[in-house]
Write an enzyme that holds these catalytic residues in place. Structure first.
Site, short mmCIF file in Angstrom:
data_model
loop_
_atom_site.label_atom_id
_atom_site.label_comp_id
_atom_site.label_asym_id
_atom_site.label_seq_id
_atom_site.Cartn_x
_atom_site.Cartn_y
_atom_site.Cartn_z
N GLU A 228 0.89 -1.18 0.00
CA GLU A 228 0.00 0.00 0.00
C GLU A 228 0.92 1.22 0.00
O GLU A 228 1.45 1.59 1.04
CB GLU A 228 -0.88 0.00 1.26
CG GLU A 228 -1.82 -1.17 1.38
CD GLU A 228 -3.05 -1.04 0.49
OE1 GLU A 228 -3.24 0.03 -0.12
OE2 GLU A 228 -3.80 -2.02 0.39
N CYS A 262 -2.31 9.15 2.19
CA CYS A 262 -1.91 8.55 0.91
C CYS A 262 -2.94 8.86 -0.17
O CYS A 262 -2.60 9.18 -1.30
CB CYS A 262 -1.74 7.04 1.06
SG CYS A 262 -3.15 6.24 1.81
P1 NAP Z 1 8.18 5.42 4.61
O1 NAP Z 1 9.36 6.29 4.84
O2 NAP Z 1 8.21 4.49 3.48
O3 NAP Z 1 7.98 4.62 5.98
C1 NAP Z 1 6.92 3.69 6.14
C2 NAP Z 1 7.41 2.55 7.01
O4 NAP Z 1 8.40 1.83 6.27
C3 NAP Z 1 8.11 3.00 8.29
O5 NAP Z 1 7.85 2.06 9.29
C4 NAP Z 1 9.58 2.98 7.89
O6 NAP Z 1 10.43 2.81 8.98
C5 NAP Z 1 9.59 1.75 7.02
N1 NAP Z 1 10.67 1.66 6.07
C6 NAP Z 1 11.02 2.55 5.12
N2 NAP Z 1 12.04 2.06 4.37
C7 NAP Z 1 12.32 0.84 4.86
C8 NAP Z 1 13.26 -0.17 4.52
N3 NAP Z 1 14.11 -0.02 3.51
N4 NAP Z 1 13.26 -1.31 5.24
C9 NAP Z 1 12.40 -1.49 6.26
N5 NAP Z 1 11.49 -0.57 6.64
C10 NAP Z 1 11.45 0.57 5.94
O7 NAP Z 1 6.86 6.25 4.44
P2 NAP Z 1 6.34 7.40 5.37
O8 NAP Z 1 7.00 8.65 4.96
O9 NAP Z 1 6.42 7.03 6.80
O10 NAP Z 1 4.79 7.38 5.00
C11 NAP Z 1 4.30 8.13 3.99
C12 NAP Z 1 4.14 7.32 2.72
O11 NAP Z 1 3.27 6.23 2.95
C13 NAP Z 1 3.50 8.16 1.66
O12 NAP Z 1 4.06 7.89 0.40
C14 NAP Z 1 2.05 7.69 1.70
O13 NAP Z 1 1.34 7.95 0.52
C15 NAP Z 1 2.21 6.24 2.00
N6 NAP Z 1 0.97 5.68 2.57
C16 NAP Z 1 0.24 4.80 1.82
C17 NAP Z 1 -0.97 4.30 2.31
C18 NAP Z 1 -1.80 3.34 1.50
O14 NAP Z 1 -2.65 2.70 2.08
N7 NAP Z 1 -1.59 3.22 0.21
C19 NAP Z 1 -1.42 4.70 3.57
C20 NAP Z 1 -0.66 5.59 4.30
C21 NAP Z 1 0.56 6.08 3.79
P3 NAP Z 1 11.29 4.07 9.57
O15 NAP Z 1 10.31 5.03 10.10
O16 NAP Z 1 12.13 3.42 10.62
O17 NAP Z 1 12.10 4.59 8.42
#
Ligand code: NAP
Length: 460
Positions: A228, A262
């Site tokens: 997602e 998102c």
């Molecule tokens: P993010 O940086 O990708 O982080 C999301 C989660 O992934 C966090 O727990 C982060 O941990 C972890 N993570 C990131 N890179 C990783 C890796 N290489 N290995 C393991 N874990 C990893 O995203 P965000 O900035 O928190 O959230 C915003 C994004 O999420 C936006 O793009 C939004 O559109 C999307 N989103 C999508 C939905 C949907 O249902 N489609 C819903 C909500 C949000 P850390 O915090 O420790 O880095």
């Protein structure tokens, strides 16, 4: 300190947490695997008791849970209360409906009889974002625990207190040890969890870069995954739209959760005859939003979740403008403590501008004017993302026709992209694959097993 709870409305460090050692992580994996062996054998009714109890506890503790979320990532308190209630509804929904969703399905082969059974597959690993700190967890916990799987979750580094509070609900609800495990772990440890043979599926909600990394890791291990990811949803306004109805939804669709959703409306695509009036009324409505403490009910504009999130968004806007976009309003940090950004409107974002393909995760709206419905659809589809989208028109049949032609996982007529427990949620293209919520959400990590019974002679 990797896991830090920092109040984004004033910068105060609330609490910090150590990551797990590899040995502690191994112990938790072993406990989860042991838990699965017993949990898979429980009836739906037995599982439902625990899941419904967790939902009831969420409601009992709603105020404290909401406050923790507001302090930790800046969500306005009324929105935080709404999220806690909705999360409890999702848990209840699966406690009530899982057995029906996963009941054996009779098939109709030409010879003999057959059915499909649904059985749990094991320990599922979830990686979740900070923007909806409980709702995202409920979206995986409700379906997967009711399906008979067990869950280990790495939450975002900036919401450790929410992560710990959600885990505590399960203990208090009487869940067996290992049923729901919060993991304060690094990205490297997350990779080792995905590699671990006891993990049977991986669910991520997060950004596109995280999706590429985690889906690749799961793929290398031949494990099913659901992704997602981000979005840049179109909000299409046709020339017959009622602006009295449309503009409040535009504001809500862009500004809910300080724009950090998102499926927020991010690209406003307005057909010519209404373009000037829409821009004027949308801008006027954004200008009256009042920045303040997100714990104060009078606040209508909360902070972004963190200082890095604010700096990234300011930089994105700066680059969009330097590449030719016009700043109609906003674009700056608000002059007060905390991570506040002015509501911002950009126009003139041409396809050659890198911003055209960006996701703006905050209070920044791109407004486009187009000549007609076909041009609106073409522009909506000219995106790397495909999460949701909406179309506003007085003619519902026309709205449905437009919805069918937009290439996304979800479309909404006269409403913004939103979720309900009973409706599937998810996207296509860079927005990911798989679905959460609804009937589809519980089918992601179950073994759909064919059982055929025929009474025919064996081949000679
Ligand atoms: P993010 O940086 O990708 O982080 C999301 C989660 O992934 C966090 O727990 C982060 O941990 C972890 N993570 C990131 N890179 C990783 C890796 N290489 N290995 C393991 N874990 C990893 O995203 P965000 O900035 O928190 O959230 C915003 C994004 O999420 C936006 O793009 C939004 O559109 C999307 N989103 C999508 C939905 C949907 O249902 N489609 C819903 C909500 C949000 P850390 O915090 O420790 O880095």
């Amino acid at each position: 300190m990797a896991y830090s709870s920092i109040n984004p409305s004033d910068g105060t460090i609330l609490k910090t947490f150590e990551e797990l050692t590899d040995r502690e992580l191994e112990t938790k994996l072993a406990v989860a695997a042991t838990c699965f062996a017993a949990w898979r054998l429980k009836t739906y009714a037995e599982r439902g008791v625990i899941v419904a109890r967790a939902a009831a506890l969420m409601r009992e503790q709603a105020e404290a849970l909401a406050r923790t979320m507001t302090l930790e990532m800046g969500k306005r308190i009324s929105e935080a209360r709404g999220e806690v209630g909705f999360s409890a509804d999702i848990l209840d929904y699966y406690a009530r409906n899982a057995e029906r969703f996963l009941a054996p399905q009779k098939l109709h082969p030409a010879i003999g009889e057959a059915h499909m059974e649904s059985s749990p597959i094991g320990v599922i690993f979830g990686v979740e974002p900070w923007n909806f700190p409980y709702y995202q967890l409920a979206r995986v916990a409700g379906p997967h625990l009711m399906a008979g799987n067990v869950l280990m979750v790495k939450h975002a580094a900036c919401v450790p207190q929410c992560a710990i509070a959600f885990e505590a609900l399960w203990t208090e609800a009487g869940a067996p040890p290992g049923l729901y495990t919060n993991l304060l772990i690094s990205h490297e440890q997350s990779d080792t969890v995905i590699d671990d043979p006891r993990i049977k599926g991986v669910a991520l909600t997060g950004s596109v870069p995280a999706g590429r990394s985690i889906a690749a890791r799961a793929g290398r291990n031949l494990k099913p995954s659901s992704m997602e990811l981000g979005g840049s949803d179109a909000f299409i306004v046709l020339e017959d739209a009622d602006l009295d109805h449309t503009v409040p939804w535009a504001v809500w669709g862009r500004m809910y959760n300080a724009g950090q959703t998102c499926c927020a409306a991010k690209r406003f695509i307005v057909v010519e005859p209404l373009a000037d009036a829409f821009l004027e009324r949308f801008g006027a409505a954004l200008r009256v939003l009042k920045a303040g403490d997100p714990l104060d009910e009078a606040t209508t504009l909360g902070p972004l979740s963190s200082e890095p999130a604010l700096l990234q968004l300011l930089d994105q806007v700066g680059r969009a403008v330097s590449e030719g976009a016009r700043l109609v309003m906003g674009g700056r940090r608000i002059d007060r403590p905390g991570c506040y950004m002015e509501p911002t409107i950009l126009t003139g974002v041409e396809p050659t501008n890198p911003a055209f393909r960006d996701e703006f995760f905050g209070p920044v709206a791109m407004v486009f004017r187009v000549k007609d419905e076909d041009a609106a659809i073409a522009l909506a589809n000219d995106s790397d993302f495909g999460l949701g989208g909406s179309v506003f028109t007085r003619d519902i049949a026309r709205g449905k026709r437009v919805a069918s032609r937009v290439e996304t996982g979800m479309m909404f007529v006269n409403n913004i992209s939103w979720s309900d427990a009973e409706l599937p949620f998810g996207g296509i293209k860079d927005s990911g694959f798989g679905r959460e919520l609804g009937d589809m959400g519980i089918q992601e990590f179950v073994n759909k097993k064919l059982v055929r019974y025929t009474d025919v002679s064996a081949p000679a």
